[in-house]
Design an enzyme around this catalytic site. Structure first.
Site, PDB file in Angstrom:
ATOM      1  N   VAL A 284       0.836  -1.191   0.000  1.00 44.35           N
ATOM      2  CA  VAL A 284       0.000   0.000   0.000  1.00 44.35           C
ATOM      3  C   VAL A 284       0.876   1.249   0.000  1.00 44.35           C
ATOM      4  O   VAL A 284       0.591   2.246  -0.652  1.00 44.35           O
ATOM      5  CB  VAL A 284      -0.913  -0.025   1.244  1.00 44.35           C
ATOM      6  N   ALA A 285       1.995   1.169   0.700  1.00 45.29           N
ATOM      7  CA  ALA A 285       2.838   2.338   0.854  1.00 45.29           C
ATOM      8  C   ALA A 285       3.486   2.770  -0.453  1.00 45.29           C
ATOM      9  O   ALA A 285       3.593   3.950  -0.754  1.00 45.29           O
ATOM     10  CB  ALA A 285       3.920   2.039   1.881  1.00 45.29           C
ATOM     11  N   GLU A 289      -1.238   6.066  -5.267  1.00 45.39           N
ATOM     12  CA  GLU A 289      -2.614   5.890  -5.737  1.00 45.39           C
ATOM     13  C   GLU A 289      -3.192   7.148  -6.381  1.00 45.39           C
ATOM     14  O   GLU A 289      -3.994   7.088  -7.300  1.00 45.39           O
ATOM     15  CB  GLU A 289      -3.527   5.480  -4.575  1.00 45.39           C
ATOM     16  N   ASP A 331       3.905  32.029 -40.313  1.00 42.79           N
ATOM     17  CA  ASP A 331       3.428  32.864 -41.413  1.00 42.79           C
ATOM     18  C   ASP A 331       3.769  34.309 -41.143  1.00 42.79           C
ATOM     19  O   ASP A 331       3.992  34.677 -40.007  1.00 42.79           O
ATOM     20  CB  ASP A 331       1.890  32.858 -41.389  1.00 42.79           C
ATOM     21  N   ASP A 645      -1.853  23.867 -46.745  1.00 40.52           N
ATOM     22  CA  ASP A 645      -0.935  23.794 -45.591  1.00 40.52           C
ATOM     23  C   ASP A 645      -1.174  22.533 -44.766  1.00 40.52           C
ATOM     24  O   ASP A 645      -0.353  22.186 -43.912  1.00 40.52           O
ATOM     25  CB  ASP A 645      -1.131  25.008 -44.670  1.00 40.52           C
ATOM     26  N   ASN A 707       5.884   8.404  -0.989  1.00 41.81           N
ATOM     27  CA  ASN A 707       5.690   6.960  -1.006  1.00 41.81           C
ATOM     28  C   ASN A 707       6.950   6.212  -0.586  1.00 41.81           C
ATOM     29  O   ASN A 707       6.902   5.274   0.192  1.00 41.81           O
ATOM     30  CB  ASN A 707       5.287   6.501  -2.408  1.00 41.81           C
ATOM     31  N   THR A 738      -4.338  12.645   2.490  1.00 41.28           N
ATOM     32  CA  THR A 738      -3.524  13.830   2.757  1.00 41.28           C
ATOM     33  C   THR A 738      -2.497  14.137   1.664  1.00 41.28           C
ATOM     34  O   THR A 738      -2.290  15.284   1.337  1.00 41.28           O
ATOM     35  CB  THR A 738      -2.811  13.731   4.126  1.00 41.28           C
TER      36      THR A 738
HETATM   37  P1  ATP Z   1       2.065  35.209 -46.445  1.00 43.14           P
HETATM   38  O1  ATP Z   1       2.669  33.889 -46.588  1.00 43.14           O
HETATM   39  O2  ATP Z   1       2.770  36.045 -45.454  1.00 43.14           O
HETATM   40  O3  ATP Z   1       0.603  35.213 -46.253  1.00 43.14           O
HETATM   41  P2  ATP Z   1       1.549  36.182 -49.079  1.00 43.14           P
HETATM   42  O4  ATP Z   1       0.141  36.467 -48.830  1.00 43.14           O
HETATM   43  O5  ATP Z   1       2.336  37.215 -49.792  1.00 43.14           O
HETATM   44  O6  ATP Z   1       2.395  35.943 -47.796  1.00 43.14           O
HETATM   45  P3  ATP Z   1       0.784  34.192 -50.967  1.00 43.14           P
HETATM   46  O7  ATP Z   1      -0.628  34.294 -50.622  1.00 43.14           O
HETATM   47  O8  ATP Z   1       1.412  32.883 -51.261  1.00 43.14           O
HETATM   48  O9  ATP Z   1       1.666  34.809 -49.818  1.00 43.14           O
HETATM   49  O10 ATP Z   1       1.008  35.149 -52.205  1.00 43.14           O
HETATM   50  C1  ATP Z   1       2.214  35.172 -52.925  1.00 43.14           C
HETATM   51  C2  ATP Z   1       2.273  36.435 -53.736  1.00 43.14           C
HETATM   52  O11 ATP Z   1       1.232  36.445 -54.708  1.00 43.14           O
HETATM   53  C3  ATP Z   1       2.033  37.686 -52.923  1.00 43.14           C
HETATM   54  O12 ATP Z   1       3.212  38.182 -52.364  1.00 43.14           O
HETATM   55  C4  ATP Z   1       1.491  38.638 -53.956  1.00 43.14           C
HETATM   56  O13 ATP Z   1       2.517  39.251 -54.681  1.00 43.14           O
HETATM   57  C5  ATP Z   1       0.708  37.742 -54.872  1.00 43.14           C
HETATM   58  N1  ATP Z   1      -0.712  37.737 -54.508  1.00 43.14           N
HETATM   59  C6  ATP Z   1      -1.260  37.288 -53.380  1.00 43.14           C
HETATM   60  N2  ATP Z   1      -2.592  37.420 -53.383  1.00 43.14           N
HETATM   61  C7  ATP Z   1      -2.927  37.965 -54.566  1.00 43.14           C
HETATM   62  C8  ATP Z   1      -4.141  38.342 -55.194  1.00 43.14           C
HETATM   63  N3  ATP Z   1      -5.304  38.182 -54.593  1.00 43.14           N
HETATM   64  N4  ATP Z   1      -4.072  38.879 -56.407  1.00 43.14           N
HETATM   65  C9  ATP Z   1      -2.893  39.018 -57.020  1.00 43.14           C
HETATM   66  N5  ATP Z   1      -1.724  38.700 -56.506  1.00 43.14           N
HETATM   67  C10 ATP Z   1      -1.702  38.175 -55.293  1.00 43.14           C
END
Ligand code: ATP
Length: 900
Positions: A284-285, A289, A331, A645, A707, A738
């Site tokens: 037990v000691a 538990e 990011d 991602d 213990n 305790t």
């Molecule tokens: P993070 O990773 O910090 O979000 P980010 O938004 O720049 O960076 P991505 O979304 O991969 O990364 O975009 C890559 C590149 O594409 C951007 O740096 C920008 O130049 C271009 N881009 C992003 N969104 C648009 C868009 N809606 N229209 C046109 N070009 C874009």
């Protein structure tokens, strides 16, 4: 779900699908029907989480070796006629089981509640009206309503589609959104061609629609193909497993010790029955538990604390991993920065134009003098393209109601300031087609009918924006200051590149803007374009990011930026956030594109391991990075939000998804969800992880030292020919009543700043390593010596009878164990002011323990049961004084350790 598989819903007309699923698209299911289907089909989740039933939890309480050992002890007592003791052990077992049951049940349920907070919500029609619902409550037959920006939350047979476009890249790899309608298609159509279907995990990029749910959870397309759906993971944290192991190990040790003592006793000619009783006492000691209960409670409490600070842990094991994290791959946009963009500057063929933030009149100026964009100049076109080539919506009334990518919102806003509202622009340049942002090409385009002169449409205008280098690459001409076009030779492109780099170095995020006019709108949008210029946007650092990163560095954790943005911009922002030390090392993602970790040589790996920033990174490169860092022995935390991602999130030791920006897929793959998307929350969670591990270690060491002292007291006394100084029930009282409270209190400690001033612990480091064993042995020995000394003193000096002397031993041990809690302080902390003495639970536990000890001594029934007798004033003083011995020894050793 036989009925919806044959024939497949995409090949079946809508009415038949509705009929087969017993639903009506106009009213949806009734609430009762939905509830009954939910119980049949289970929740709409990709990761199968087994809900722990109460029966399983109850069973769990009575399956450990510890319980069997105690049951055997009870059987022995009963067999030797000690009915009271035998029954008492059973009662104690039951109480312990009940305590464990309720703690574990609460912990399990609160975990489930936490996970629900992380759920995606979806709009559903039921009982004739629309409501928001947790996506996991969807059932086949539900009617889901979709609009742009939504993630599709189940597999749907579309019943309505107006302008509906869906990005199905997660399923098909095709990044151009698919136009949807409601007709059935051929049975053998590929997923990408099933226009009448919308699939779970895909994203609505445009339009609106609704559909009948034909598959949920793992019965969806993504559920079938995705490796997210691995069989239900065991939710037993490695920590719990290790504690269990420790328990087993102790049981064997105890049995061996008990056999040894009993054998020695019998050889000395002691009575067998008495020796068996000693054996029971020893068994037990030795067994802690309270340990499993305290561990569960401590982990569950930790999860709640993290959730109160916006970090939702979705797997118990992550609490411990967080504390061992050595590197964070984060990011940039939205995590380190605010993701609130403002246009600062246009780089144009005839020089830079600055954009003022506020003020009346024109926001534009060149060389300090105000400037109004003249029609058909590069600035005018740059503003138009920024407004036209967009998926965002600007609400001219309230800023809070803007929807879409903040970068696009900023472009719409600056155009509106110049009097170019998108709605009006689309009157003369109606949008005919949209090529959504393609992360590989890093560009997007819209195609417009050209009715600029008010007449009938003549040809088409393409509006294109994207990463500067990508846009430059596809431009062959450039607009001159007076609105004409001229060739764009390679030298000129190089000059544009260096202008972009200059602005990038100031931390501006740059976009290239281009257009072309053609006879028709069916050509390639990314060919032979006319460069208009570039636009630079500022995205400020989030509050607290610098401090949080400094905290990480102090805690020996590296922070590395992984971004899709350009290297110059990334470097500038990383510098401002305080990443790295000295010169920042930046690696361009393109050098790693398409290269899994096993194709990299040593030099490349070494370069990766020392980099501070990875720029222009594609999602699959993130996976490579995680692998390289892991193979070098790092415990990797990584943030992410997109569907792409997910694999990297899963692969990392702590995948962190963004609660606000993140997609459902990213959240499902992650181990932790940040409700506020903030980097500082990661640091806080890491701190909590370390505190929790430290607490667990503290109470394990505490319980084990208690213990061990009990085992030694009994073993040494009997071995040395003294009477048994502690009876089994007394030991049980100590262990289950305790000891547990101070242990709980240690488990609930909030820790102090010191935890973030140390390097991360080695992930393989055991809870109880060599230094801990040494400390356990030292404290156990000190308590033993004090107790035995008091026992001998009472017997031989004070001349008490055995019963009273046993009471003195019991009291000494009980009090020494209570004070022992202060020996668990951090050696670096102060003697009086430390994380233990500042923990209010500790003081509460001490008060409670003292009351319980008093009760055992003076409450007649309890005293009788425990066979405690009044030891008299001298005995009490003897026990009181002796009980402080171990505290004294412990504190002196701690002070010496610090001095060293
Ligand atoms: P993070 O990773 O910090 O979000 P980010 O938004 O720049 O960076 P991505 O979304 O991969 O990364 O975009 C890559 C590149 O594409 C951007 O740096 C920008 O130049 C271009 N881009 C992003 N969104 C648009 C868009 N809606 N229209 C046109 N070009 C874009």
């Amino acid at each position: 779900m036989q009925e919806i598989k044959t024939p497949a819903p995409h090949a079946t007309d809508l009415a038949s699908v509705a009929q087969r699923l017993g639903t009506d698209p106009m009213t949806g299911l009734t609430r009762d029907e939905a509830a009954s289907r939910l119980s049949r089909h289970g929740p709409n989740r990709l990761r199968r989480q087994k809900r722990k039933g109460w029966v399983a939890i109850l069973r769990h309480q009575f399956t450990s070796m510890i319980v069997w050992l105690l049951a055997a002890a009870s059987g022995l007592s009963l067999a030797f006629g000690d009915i009271a003791e035998g029954l008492a052990i059973i009662v104690v077992l039951l109480i312990n089981g009940a305590l464990g049951f309720f703690t574990e049940l609460r912990a399990a349920r609160s975990m489930e509640a936490l996970m629900r907070i992380a759920q995606v919500r979806t709009r559903v029609r039921r009982d004739g009206s629309e409501r928001m619902l947790d996506a996991q409550d969807l059932v086949p037959g539900d009617i889901v309503v979709l609009e742009a920006g939504d993630v599709v939350t189940a597999d749907l047979r579309l019943a309505g589609a107006s302008n509906l476009e869906i990005d199905e890249s997660i399923l098909t790899g095709e990044s151009i959104p698919v136009r949807k309608q409601t007709d059935a298609v051929a049975p053998d159509a590929a997923i990408g061609d099933r226009a009448g279907m919308a699939y779970k995990g895909t994203a609505v990029t445009k339009g609106a629609g609704e559909g009948i749910v034909v598959g949920t959870g793992t019965q969806t397309e993504i559920g079938r193909i995705s490796d997210l759906v691995q069989s239900a993971e065991s939710e037993v944290a490695p920590l719990e497993r290790r504690l269990d192991l420790l328990g087993h190990w102790l049981v064997w040790l105890t049995l061996a010790l008990a056999a040894l003592t009993i054998g020695a006793g019998i050889l000395r000619g002691n009575e067998i029955a008495a020796m068996l009783q000693t054996g029971v006492a020893l068994a037990v000691a030795a067994v802690p538990e309270g340990l499993p209960v305290v561990a569960t409670l401590c982990l569950a409490r930790g999860m709640w604390r993290m959730s109160a600070r916006n970090a939702l842990i979705t797997r118990l094991s992550s609490v411990e991993t967080l504390g061992a994290t050595t590197i964070i791959l984060t990011d940039k946009t939205g995590t380190l920065t605010e993701n609130r963009m403002t246009v600062m500057r246009y780089l144009l063929p005839d020089g830079d134009v600055e954009v003022a933030k506020t003020g009346d009149g024109t926001p534009f100026s060149r060389d300090g003098s105000p400037l109004t964009p003249e029609t058909a100049t590069p600035l005018d076109w740059a503003l138009r393209v920024g407004a036209l080539c967009s998926t965002a919506e600007l609400d001219h009334g309230a800023q809070a109601n803007h929807t879409g990518d903040p970068m696009e919102v900023a472009l719409l806003a600056v155009a509106a300031k110049a009097g170019l509202r998108r709605e009006a622009l689309r009157g003369t340049l109606p949008e005919h087609a949209k090529h959504a942002f393609d992360p590989d090409r890093k560009m997007m385009a819209t195609v417009h009918g050209n009715g600029a002169d008010g007449g009938a449409e003549r040809g088409a205008i393409y509006a294109v924006k994207g990463a500067p280098e990508a846009v430059l690459e596809v431009c062959t001409q450039v607009m001159t200051p007076d609105g004409q076009v001229t060739a764009l030779p390679p030298e000129a492109k190089a000059r544009w590149q260096s202008r972009a780099a200059q602005s990038g170095q100031e931390g501006l995020r740059l976009l290239g803007l281009a257009m072309k006019q053609t006879g028709d709108g069916d050509g390639d949008p990314y060919r032979d374009l006319v460069l208009l210029g570039m636009v630079g946007l500022r995205d400020p650092l989030r509050d607290g990011v610098r401090e949080a990163i400094a905290d990480c560095h102090r805690a020996g954790v590296r922070v590395v930026m992984v971004t899709g943005d350009h290297a110059d911009t990334a470097r500038a922002i990383a510098g401002r956030a305080g990443l790295g030390s000295g010169d920042l090392r930046v690696i361009e993602g393109r050098t790693l594109a398409g290269r899994p970790a096993d194709t990299l040589d040593e030099a490349e790996r070494a370069r990766i391991l020392t980099a501070d920033v990875f720029a222009r990174v594609a999602p699959d490169t993130k996976l490579t990075l995680v692998s390289v860092f892991q193979q070098a022995g790092h415990v990797v935390a990584m943030t992410g939000d997109g569907v792409n991602d997910a694999p990297a999130l899963k692969k990392s030791d702590i995948g962190i998804a963004m609660g606000q920006r993140g997609t459902e897929v990213a959240k499902e793959a992650a181990h932790m969800v940040l409700r506020d998307d903030a980097f500082a929350t990661i640091t806080e969670a890491m701190r909590q992880g370390r505190v929790i591990f430290g607490n667990i270690r503290k109470f394990v060491v505490y319980l084990m030292s208690c213990n061990i002292s009990e085992v030694l007291v009994v073993g040494l006394a009997v071995g040395g020919g003294l009477p048994t100084p502690l009876l089994p029930l007394q030991i049980l009282y100590l262990n289950l009543i305790t000891d547990v409270f101070p242990a709980f209190a240690l488990g609930l400690g909030r820790g102090d700043d010191a935890v973030m001033h140390r390097p991360p612990r080695d992930p393989d480091e055991p809870i109880v390593g060599r230094p801990e064993w040494q400390w356990i042995a030292t404290l156990g020995a000190a308590i033993t010596v004090s107790t035995l000394a008091a026992f001998a003193f009472a017997l031989f000096w004070l001349g008490l009878d055995t019963g009273a002397a046993v009471t003195v031993a019991f009291l000494t041990l009980a009090l020494a164990q209570v004070w022992n809690v202060f020996n668990l302080r951090d050696p670096e902390a102060g003697l009086l002011r430390n994380e233990v003495s500042r923990n209010p639970y500790v003081w509460g536990a001490i008060a409670l323990c003292l009351a319980l000890i008093g009760l055992a001594l003076w409450q007649p029934f309890l005293a009788d049961l425990l066979q405690l007798e009044s030891p008299g004033m001298a005995g009490l003083i003897c026990a009181g004084v002796a009980s402080f011995g171990p505290l004294l020894v412990g504190q002196v050793l701690l002070i010496l350790r610090r001095a060293r």
